[in-house]
Scaffold this motif. Structure first.
Motif, short mmCIF file in Angstrom:
data_model
loop_
_atom_site.label_atom_id
_atom_site.label_comp_id
_atom_site.label_asym_id
_atom_site.label_seq_id
_atom_site.Cartn_x
_atom_site.Cartn_y
_atom_site.Cartn_z
N TYR A 156 0.80 -1.23 0.00
CA TYR A 156 0.00 0.00 0.00
C TYR A 156 0.83 1.28 0.00
O TYR A 156 0.27 2.37 -0.01
N THR A 157 2.17 1.17 -0.03
CA THR A 157 2.94 2.40 -0.13
C THR A 157 2.80 3.02 -1.51
O THR A 157 2.77 2.32 -2.53
N LEU A 158 2.72 4.34 -1.55
CA LEU A 158 2.86 5.06 -2.80
C LEU A 158 4.31 5.02 -3.23
O LEU A 158 5.22 4.92 -2.40
N ARG A 159 4.55 5.11 -4.54
CA ARG A 159 5.90 5.10 -5.07
C ARG A 159 6.24 6.47 -5.66
O ARG A 159 5.35 7.21 -6.09
N ALA A 160 7.51 6.78 -5.68
CA ALA A 160 7.99 8.06 -6.20
C ALA A 160 8.04 8.00 -7.72
O ALA A 160 9.10 7.87 -8.33
N HIS A 163 -12.44 -6.31 -2.03
CA HIS A 163 -11.66 -7.52 -1.70
C HIS A 163 -11.24 -7.60 -0.24
O HIS A 163 -10.83 -8.68 0.22
N GLY A 164 -11.27 -6.47 0.50
CA GLY A 164 -10.54 -6.43 1.76
C GLY A 164 -9.05 -6.43 1.46
O GLY A 164 -8.62 -6.19 0.33
N ASP A 165 -8.23 -6.72 2.46
CA ASP A 165 -6.80 -6.81 2.24
C ASP A 165 -6.46 -8.20 1.71
O ASP A 165 -6.52 -9.18 2.45
N LEU A 166 -6.09 -8.27 0.44
CA LEU A 166 -5.77 -9.55 -0.17
C LEU A 166 -4.53 -10.20 0.46
O LEU A 166 -4.29 -11.40 0.27
N LEU A 167 -3.77 -9.42 1.20
CA LEU A 167 -2.58 -9.95 1.86
C LEU A 167 -2.81 -10.28 3.33
O LEU A 167 -1.87 -10.62 4.06
N ALA A 168 -4.04 -10.19 3.79
CA ALA A 168 -4.34 -10.52 5.19
C ALA A 168 -3.90 -11.93 5.58
O ALA A 168 -3.51 -12.17 6.73
N ARG A 223 3.21 9.30 -11.85
CA ARG A 223 1.82 9.09 -11.39
C ARG A 223 1.85 8.46 -10.01
O ARG A 223 2.81 7.77 -9.67
N PRO A 224 0.80 8.66 -9.20
CA PRO A 224 0.79 8.11 -7.83
C PRO A 224 0.47 6.62 -7.82
O PRO A 224 -0.59 6.18 -7.39
N THR A 225 1.44 5.82 -8.30
CA THR A 225 1.25 4.37 -8.33
C THR A 225 1.46 3.80 -6.93
O THR A 225 2.19 4.35 -6.11
N VAL A 226 0.82 2.66 -6.69
CA VAL A 226 0.83 2.02 -5.38
C VAL A 226 1.34 0.59 -5.53
O VAL A 226 1.04 -0.10 -6.51
N SER A 227 2.10 0.14 -4.55
CA SER A 227 2.47 -1.27 -4.47
C SER A 227 1.30 -1.99 -3.80
O SER A 227 1.19 -2.01 -2.58
N ALA A 228 0.43 -2.56 -4.63
CA ALA A 228 -0.89 -3.00 -4.14
C ALA A 228 -1.14 -4.47 -4.43
O ALA A 228 -0.73 -4.99 -5.48
N PRO A 229 -1.84 -5.16 -3.53
CA PRO A 229 -2.16 -6.57 -3.75
C PRO A 229 -3.07 -6.76 -4.95
O PRO A 229 -3.93 -5.91 -5.24
N VAL A 230 -2.88 -7.88 -5.64
CA VAL A 230 -3.74 -8.25 -6.78
C VAL A 230 -4.14 -9.71 -6.62
O VAL A 230 -3.46 -10.49 -5.94
N THR A 231 -5.22 -10.07 -7.25
CA THR A 231 -5.68 -11.45 -7.18
C THR A 231 -4.93 -12.30 -8.21
O THR A 231 -4.40 -11.79 -9.20
#
Length: 294
Positions: free
Chosen positions: A235-239, A277-282, A242-250
């Motif tokens: 969920y961190t934003l990256r530098a 989805h909730g947190d897919l990494l839960a 564009r404001p891309t996120v390191s985000a969970p995917v299915t």
């Protein structure tokens, strides 16, 4: 005048809220802070009890970037820190983001959040394995997805369950919950996986960071399992522009990826995904899902 806000009883000075940080979308620092407040319930478990390293980009990704492990000057006394053994500085400490006020304080510095695969109190004893799939142009995240699916099968054959997230840059990260395991053993196993993947898919996979061989291949970076290394926190934003996120995917999204843009997730995409989805990494926090290395 710097606005002062109160977060769970802590007073925070939030600065330069109208500054544009991501030029391609006009995203402001105020919007960045709102994002972190919105996703905090999902993000904080991935930060909690782990020493945090910061990649700071206070004036946006096109300006100066600097990486820091030490607590920044002016760190409030209520922000937790933890001893982190380093050969050059045995007294070193790093910040821990334990709660919403700490998260918002750090976000106000404009940072990427990076964390190791172990928790404070058990340095160099990993509770997760990570593989960073990094494409060499003209390969993209599409090729990373093909490699991820093969690695998922290999891990499953060893009794390990893998979860995927975007890197927020060009590639894909695979995360595997583990029973507590020395980082050196995890690194050795991760290297074996990368070497085996290259042997099986020599036209697609590379296990060595050799720039001359990277074109069109996916580098399976196993090095982030070393105790001294870190990975972009979920969920961190990256530098980036564009404001891309390191985000969970299915895994369904991974299998269906035919275009790089399909797995570019921006700041505004995350709240709707959490609702769906909730947190897919839960499962990373479920002891029953943690596996043992073969």
């Amino acid at each position: 005048m710097t606005p002062i806000t109160e977060v769970e009883g802590r007073r925070l000075a939030l600065s330069n809220l109208h500054k544009v940080l991501h030029p391609a979308t006009g995203t402001t620092k105020g919007e960045l802070l709102h994002y972190y407040a919105t996703v905090s319930a999902a993000m904080l478990p991935h930060l909690r009890d782990r020493p945090v390293s910061f990649l700071r980009y206070p004036d946006g990704p096109g300006c100066q970037l600097f990486f820091t492990k030490n607590p920044p000057p002016g760190t409030p006394g209520w922000v937790r820190t933890t001893p982190v053994p380093r050969s050059k500085d045995p007294r070193a400490r790093q910040v821990m983001i334990q709660d919403l006020p700490s998260l918002m304080w750090a976000a106000n510095l404009v940072v990427e959040f990076h964390t190791p695969q172990w928790r404070a109190g058990a340095p160099a004893v990993a509770d997760r394995l990570v593989l960073d799939l990094d494409p060499g142009p003209p390969a993209t995240v599409v090729e990373c997805c093909r490699v991820a699916l093969r690695l998922r099968e290999r891990l499953a054959a060893d009794g390990l369950e893998a979860f995927a997230k975007t890197s927020g840059a060009k590639g894909l990260h695979l995360l595997v919950p583990l029973e507590p395991t020395p980082s050196g053993e995890v690194s050795a196993y991760a290297r074996e996986l990368a070497v085996r993947a290259e042997a099986e898919l020599p036209s697609l996979v590379l296990h060595r960071m050799n720039r001359a061989l990277r074109a069109g291949k996916v580098f399976v970076d196993f090095s982030q399992n070393a105790a001294a290394k870190t990975t972009a926190t979920p969920y961190t934003l990256r530098a980036r522009e564009r404001p891309t996120v390191s985000a969970p995917v299915t895994w369904e999204e991974v299998a269906a990826c035919q275009s790089p843009e399909r797995l570019v997730l921006l700041m505004d995409d995350i709240a709707p995904r959490l609702e769906r989805h909730g947190d897919l990494l839960a499962p990373l926090f479920d002891p029953g899902r943690a596996g043992a290395l073969p």
